[in-house]
Design a protein around this motif. Structure first.
Motif, short mmCIF file in Angstrom:
data_model
loop_
_atom_site.label_atom_id
_atom_site.label_comp_id
_atom_site.label_asym_id
_atom_site.label_seq_id
_atom_site.Cartn_x
_atom_site.Cartn_y
_atom_site.Cartn_z
N SER A 88 1.89 10.81 -12.10
CA SER A 88 2.73 10.88 -11.13
C SER A 88 3.23 9.32 -10.55
CB SER A 88 2.28 11.59 -9.94
OG SER A 88 3.16 11.43 -8.73
N ARG A 89 2.27 8.51 -10.67
CA ARG A 89 2.49 7.02 -10.08
C ARG A 89 3.32 6.37 -11.23
NH1 ARG A 89 -2.77 5.92 -9.37
NH2 ARG A 89 -3.55 7.35 -7.96
N GLN A 90 2.95 6.77 -12.56
CA GLN A 90 3.67 6.23 -13.88
C GLN A 90 5.16 6.48 -13.70
OE1 GLN A 90 2.54 3.86 -15.99
NE2 GLN A 90 0.65 3.64 -15.03
N SER A 91 5.41 7.73 -13.33
CA SER A 91 6.97 8.27 -13.42
C SER A 91 7.69 7.79 -12.25
CB SER A 91 6.69 9.95 -13.04
OG SER A 91 8.14 10.46 -12.69
N ILE A 92 6.92 7.54 -11.23
CA ILE A 92 7.76 6.80 -10.04
C ILE A 92 7.82 5.25 -10.50
CG2 ILE A 92 7.33 5.76 -7.81
CD1 ILE A 92 5.68 8.34 -7.22
N LEU A 93 6.90 4.58 -11.18
CA LEU A 93 7.16 3.06 -11.42
C LEU A 93 8.26 3.11 -12.65
CD1 LEU A 93 5.92 0.11 -11.49
CD2 LEU A 93 4.29 0.83 -12.98
N LEU A 94 8.35 3.90 -13.48
CA LEU A 94 9.19 4.02 -14.54
C LEU A 94 10.66 3.99 -13.88
CD1 LEU A 94 9.86 3.85 -17.67
CD2 LEU A 94 9.61 6.19 -17.67
N ARG A 95 11.04 4.82 -12.90
CA ARG A 95 12.26 5.12 -12.31
C ARG A 95 12.47 3.76 -11.63
NH1 ARG A 95 11.33 9.54 -8.50
NH2 ARG A 95 9.41 10.48 -9.68
N TRP A 96 11.65 3.19 -11.08
CA TRP A 96 11.73 1.83 -10.45
C TRP A 96 12.19 0.71 -11.34
CZ3 TRP A 96 9.50 -2.94 -10.68
CH2 TRP A 96 9.97 -3.84 -9.83
N GLN A 100 15.77 -1.55 -12.08
CA GLN A 100 15.93 -2.59 -11.85
C GLN A 100 16.22 -3.49 -13.24
OE1 GLN A 100 14.71 -4.49 -9.30
NE2 GLN A 100 14.47 -2.38 -8.39
N VAL A 101 16.44 -2.70 -14.03
CA VAL A 101 17.10 -3.18 -15.40
C VAL A 101 18.49 -3.80 -15.29
CG1 VAL A 101 17.70 -2.71 -17.79
CG2 VAL A 101 15.71 -2.07 -16.99
N PRO A 102 19.44 -3.30 -14.79
CA PRO A 102 20.75 -3.76 -14.53
C PRO A 102 20.68 -4.83 -13.88
CG PRO A 102 20.62 -1.40 -13.94
CD PRO A 102 19.35 -1.84 -14.20
N LEU A 103 19.96 -5.09 -12.76
CA LEU A 103 19.84 -6.42 -11.97
C LEU A 103 19.26 -7.47 -12.70
CD1 LEU A 103 18.45 -4.82 -8.71
CD2 LEU A 103 20.76 -5.57 -9.17
#
Length: 155
Positions: A88-96, A100-103
């Motif tokens: 669950s934490r990995q999923s949240i981290l992946l979304r974050w 951040q990739v476009p920035l």
């Protein structure tokens, strides 16, 4: 669960006390030479107390076994619970990270920022990078916000 077990223990202690009392009374009656009818009634009370004690003992054993089985199950499934939380934490981290990739791309490729202003605001609530570009051609880009009194004015 522990409450049930403590209640069963108290019930067993109470029944054990009743059995001991019935045994003492029966021994006194036998030693005093009491009649057969009185002895049979006391023996019946002792038998009833003994069966209650056996029932209370079985109940306590069943509760102890149940508690142990539940505890074993929780210990055996603990790894799954931890893995599920980590996923669950990995999923949240992946979304974050994906947000951040476009920035990061904009920071690495500043030339593309001036070509397309629509890239900066992609509708996800991310800040526009327009404020970091110079307002005038000879001006340096502003990397941090400055107070209005600190800004240089151009004619």
């Amino acid at each position: 669960m522990k409450n049930e077990e403590s209640e069963a223990t108290k019930a067993l202690e109470s029944v054990a006390s009743t059995v001991q009392s019935a045994e003492k009374i029966l021994l006194k009656a036998q030693s005093s030479g009491q009649s057969g009818r009185g002895l049979s009634r006391l023996e019946q009370k002792l038998s009833t107390a003994g069966s209650k004690m056996a029932t209370a003992t079985k109940s306590l054993q069943w509760l102890s076994k149940r508690r142990k089985l539940i505890s074993d199950f929780r210990n055996q499934t603990r790894g799954y619970e931890i893995a599920s939380d980590n996923a669950s934490r990995q999923s949240i981290l992946l979304r974050w990270i994906l947000q951040q990739v476009p920035l990061v791309e904009l920071e690495l490729n500043p030339a593309k920022v001036s070509k397309s202003d629509s890239v900066a605001g992609n509708g996800r609530g991310q800040r526009s990078l327009k404020r970091n570009r110079p307002v005038y051609p000879n001006e340096e880009p502003v990397l941090k916000r400055q107070r209005p009194t600190e800004r240089t004015t151009h004619p």
